[in-house]
Design a protein around this motif. Sequence first.
Motif, PDB file in Angstrom:
ATOM      1  N   CYS A  49       0.845  -1.199   0.000  1.00  0.00           N
ATOM      2  CA  CYS A  49       0.000   0.000   0.000  1.00  0.00           C
ATOM      3  C   CYS A  49       0.876   1.243   0.000  1.00  0.00           C
ATOM      4  O   CYS A  49       1.844   1.328   0.757  1.00  0.00           O
ATOM      5  CB  CYS A  49      -0.911   0.008   1.224  1.00  0.00           C
ATOM      6  SG  CYS A  49      -2.235  -1.206   1.114  1.00  0.00           S
ATOM      7  N   SER A  55      -6.659  -0.778   1.567  1.00  0.00           N
ATOM      8  CA  SER A  55      -6.989  -2.144   2.001  1.00  0.00           C
ATOM      9  C   SER A  55      -6.522  -3.184   0.992  1.00  0.00           C
ATOM     10  O   SER A  55      -6.435  -4.361   1.313  1.00  0.00           O
ATOM     11  CB  SER A  55      -8.489  -2.278   2.248  1.00  0.00           C
ATOM     12  OG  SER A  55      -9.196  -1.965   1.066  1.00  0.00           O
ATOM     13  N   VAL A  56      -6.228  -2.745  -0.231  1.00  0.00           N
ATOM     14  CA  VAL A  56      -5.739  -3.658  -1.259  1.00  0.00           C
ATOM     15  C   VAL A  56      -4.400  -3.111  -1.763  1.00  0.00           C
ATOM     16  O   VAL A  56      -4.344  -2.001  -2.306  1.00  0.00           O
ATOM     17  CB  VAL A  56      -6.734  -3.772  -2.437  1.00  0.00           C
ATOM     18  CG1 VAL A  56      -6.175  -4.674  -3.522  1.00  0.00           C
ATOM     19  CG2 VAL A  56      -8.078  -4.277  -1.948  1.00  0.00           C
ATOM     20  N   ASP A  58      -1.428  -1.859  -3.854  1.00  0.00           N
ATOM     21  CA  ASP A  58      -1.540  -1.371  -5.222  1.00  0.00           C
ATOM     22  C   ASP A  58      -0.233  -0.840  -5.812  1.00  0.00           C
ATOM     23  O   ASP A  58      -0.221  -0.388  -6.947  1.00  0.00           O
ATOM     24  CB  ASP A  58      -2.599  -0.264  -5.272  1.00  0.00           C
ATOM     25  CG  ASP A  58      -2.272   0.879  -4.314  1.00  0.00           C
ATOM     26  OD1 ASP A  58      -1.239   0.823  -3.611  1.00  0.00           O
ATOM     27  OD2 ASP A  58      -3.059   1.842  -4.261  1.00  0.00           O
TER      28      ASP A  58
END
Length: 174
Positions: A49, A55-56, A58
């Motif tokens: 992150c 939360s995901v 990337d």
Amino acid sequence: NGRSTYRNIGRTRRQGVELQYRQPLAEQLELQVAWTWLQAQVRSGYLACAGSGCSVPDTEVRAGSRLPGVPRQQAYARLQWSPGAWQWALEGTASSDVVVNDLATERAPGYAVLNLEGGHRWSLASGDLRAFARLDNLLDQRYIGSVIVNDGNGRFFEPGPDRRASVGLQWSWR
């Protein structure tokens, strides 16, 4: 948000070298030095992150990136003078910069501190008694002593101790 985040990642590698040398310079004078070089790297890339609230994962952390929380170099030196039962020493410790997050967008700078020590030893029938006093961080340097890796609020840095004094007794049995 407000938390440190940790994930299992793929392969990593830690390889390095550590050298130590101790040399009498005169009858009562001794020099001790040590140096460590450590290359701690990510071997297979992964996603992380880039900011808080994510939360995901990337953002890619590429293979070859430094592992956070690990200084690349550390050094130690001690010059000790021991006239008779007395002992006086000047020490220096140093550390290179430290990456504090997976993406290496923040670093704690390197630092160096000096310490001073004095002591006296008494040889007794059952062992040796040593009384000593120390001043650590003699020059009262401000430095980052530890880091919180991947802190979600960006509060990665913890200050190192200010100048401090200590006294002690050490007993060595025979």
